[in-house]
Write an enzyme that holds these catalytic residues in place. Structure first.
Site, PDB file in Angstrom:
ATOM      1  N   TYR A  83      13.167  65.895  45.691  1.00  0.00           N
ATOM      2  CA  TYR A  83      14.180  65.113  46.398  1.00  0.00           C
ATOM      3  C   TYR A  83      14.112  65.396  47.897  1.00  0.00           C
ATOM      4  O   TYR A  83      14.539  66.434  48.376  1.00  0.00           O
ATOM      5  CB  TYR A  83      15.583  65.426  45.876  1.00  0.00           C
ATOM      6  CG  TYR A  83      15.785  65.175  44.398  1.00  0.00           C
ATOM      7  CD1 TYR A  83      14.932  64.341  43.679  1.00  0.00           C
ATOM      8  CD2 TYR A  83      16.838  65.770  43.710  1.00  0.00           C
ATOM      9  CE1 TYR A  83      15.117  64.113  42.325  1.00  0.00           C
ATOM     10  CE2 TYR A  83      17.033  65.539  42.356  1.00  0.00           C
ATOM     11  CZ  TYR A  83      16.173  64.714  41.673  1.00  0.00           C
ATOM     12  OH  TYR A  83      16.359  64.490  40.324  1.00  0.00           O
TER      13      TYR A  83
ATOM     14  N   GLN B 162      17.832  66.734  30.444  1.00  0.00           N
ATOM     15  CA  GLN B 162      18.390  65.801  31.421  1.00  0.00           C
ATOM     16  C   GLN B 162      17.690  64.457  31.263  1.00  0.00           C
ATOM     17  O   GLN B 162      16.472  64.361  31.424  1.00  0.00           O
ATOM     18  CB  GLN B 162      18.226  66.332  32.854  1.00  0.00           C
ATOM     19  CG  GLN B 162      18.857  65.417  33.877  1.00  0.00           C
ATOM     20  CD  GLN B 162      18.868  65.962  35.283  1.00  0.00           C
ATOM     21  OE1 GLN B 162      18.775  65.205  36.244  1.00  0.00           O
ATOM     22  NE2 GLN B 162      18.985  67.280  35.436  1.00  0.00           N
TER      23      GLN B 162
ATOM     24  N   GLN C 209      33.038  59.955  49.121  1.00  0.00           N
ATOM     25  CA  GLN C 209      32.433  59.653  47.820  1.00  0.00           C
ATOM     26  C   GLN C 209      32.503  60.857  46.886  1.00  0.00           C
ATOM     27  O   GLN C 209      32.748  60.715  45.684  1.00  0.00           O
ATOM     28  CB  GLN C 209      30.982  59.221  48.010  1.00  0.00           C
ATOM     29  CG  GLN C 209      30.819  57.876  48.703  1.00  0.00           C
ATOM     30  CD  GLN C 209      29.359  57.537  48.973  1.00  0.00           C
ATOM     31  OE1 GLN C 209      28.453  58.337  48.719  1.00  0.00           O
ATOM     32  NE2 GLN C 209      29.110  56.352  49.529  1.00  0.00           N
TER      33      GLN C 209
END
Length: 328
Positions: A57, A192, A300
């Site tokens: 990421y 996951q 958020q």
């Protein structure tokens, strides 16, 4: 916030977990460092104590920002989840499964799925440094690598547990047969996988298996990368280098729009946002341990945490399922 035991491990994780893919910026049209770090702090302040990331990421940037954000926190009260096995820096020397070419500001970066013993050890040491910690709560293999025996990868993970560098080990994007093979070497705490109102494939075979084996499910993309927020249908402008331009095309967008409209009425009745309703529904599905929710800013992050501030009755869950069934 609700805290849940992850499968057969000793980890207690927040039901809503901070998903740190988007803050890495790569494939998401860039990122803002200060806002990203603020979103992590806001998450922790509102009970989201679990953060899930990966070296891929942002090519390390996501982990670096998390490390910076968490160094001021009580480490014993924050759970750091990361991964290994997506190699972009060329250190695999062409070994492994070629996955895809990632875009790095116009530069094409080949990404490989590679989980040899040496690479597992290498990546974990790099992650520990970027995260500014001496242990990882849950280490996960990011994607299966067909070129490396599963036993070799799992032996590396087992040695890291024995060294105290990781507390528990999980897999990601594994099917039941791959988990069975992995469990010959190491105890698997979790898997996951992608799961959402628009993608419920794991309910058929994987969920019954993981429930029987006491393996936790970490659900990623519950919002389908923002599609289920409803924002796409009112403000559909995405940056040219945002991968969602192509990703959203897999869905029947008119049917998704209808679903969004139906669920919005229930969200209003619950005094919740559509995003909060979707997240809460996901946490209540059979076999789901924790749900990943991304956040690019503090607002958020707080909204995600508040998804656990209300419940859904049996009749409300039935209403949602009926609305979802119209997608077929």
């Amino acid at each position: 916030m609700e805290y849940r035991k992850l499968g057969n491990s000793n980890l207690e994780l927040s039901a809503i977990t901070y998903g740190a893919f988007a803050i890495g910026g790569t494939m998401w049209g860039g990122t803002e460092k200060k806002e990203s770090i603020d979103s992590i702090h806001a998450s922790i302040d509102n009970g989201v104590t679990t953060i899930d990331t990966a070296p891929f990421y942002g090519f390390g940037l996501s982990e670096e920002m998390i490390g910076e954000a968490v160094k001021s926190q009580d480490r014993s009260k924050v759970q750091l989840l990361t991964k290994f096995g997506l190699v972009w820096d060329g250190s695999n020397q062409g070994k492994g499964d070629f996955f895809f070419d990632a875009d790095d500001n116009g530069r094409k970066v080949p990404v490989y799925k590679y989980s040899s013993k040496n690479n597992v050890i290498k990546e974990v040491e790099e992650s520990l440094k970027r995260l500014q910690t001496d242990y990882i709560d849950l280490l996960q293999i990011h994607w299966p690598d067909s070129t490396t025996p599963i036993s070799e990868t799992m032996e590396a993970a087992e040695s890291l547990i024995q060294q105290g560098k990781i507390r528990a080990f999980g897999v990601s994007n594994y099917n039941a047969e791959q988990i069975k093979e992995a469990q010959k070497t190491i105890q698997i705490a979790s898997n996951q996988v992608a799961y959402s109102m628009l993608n419920r494939k794991i309910e058929a075979e994987l969920i019954p298996f993981t429930v029987a084996e006491n393996i936790g499910i970490i659900a990623y993309s519950p919002m389908e990368r923002g599609l289920l927020t409803g924002k796409y249908f009112t403000d559909s402008k995405l940056k040219d280098n945002d991968h969602r331009n192509g990703y959203f095309n897999q869905f029947d967008l008119q049917k998704v729009k209808t679903l969004v409209e139906e669920l919005t009425s229930l969200a209003h009745a619950k005094e919740a946002s559509l995003s909060q309703l979707v997240l809460r529904w996901t946490t209540l599905q059979k076999g789901i341990s924790i749900v990943l929710a991304g956040a690019r800013n503090a607002e958020q992050a707080i909204s995600n945490a508040k998804a656990m501030n209300f419940d859904l009755s049996g009749s409300e869950l039935e209403f949602i399922d009926q609305a979802i069934s119209k997608l077929k």
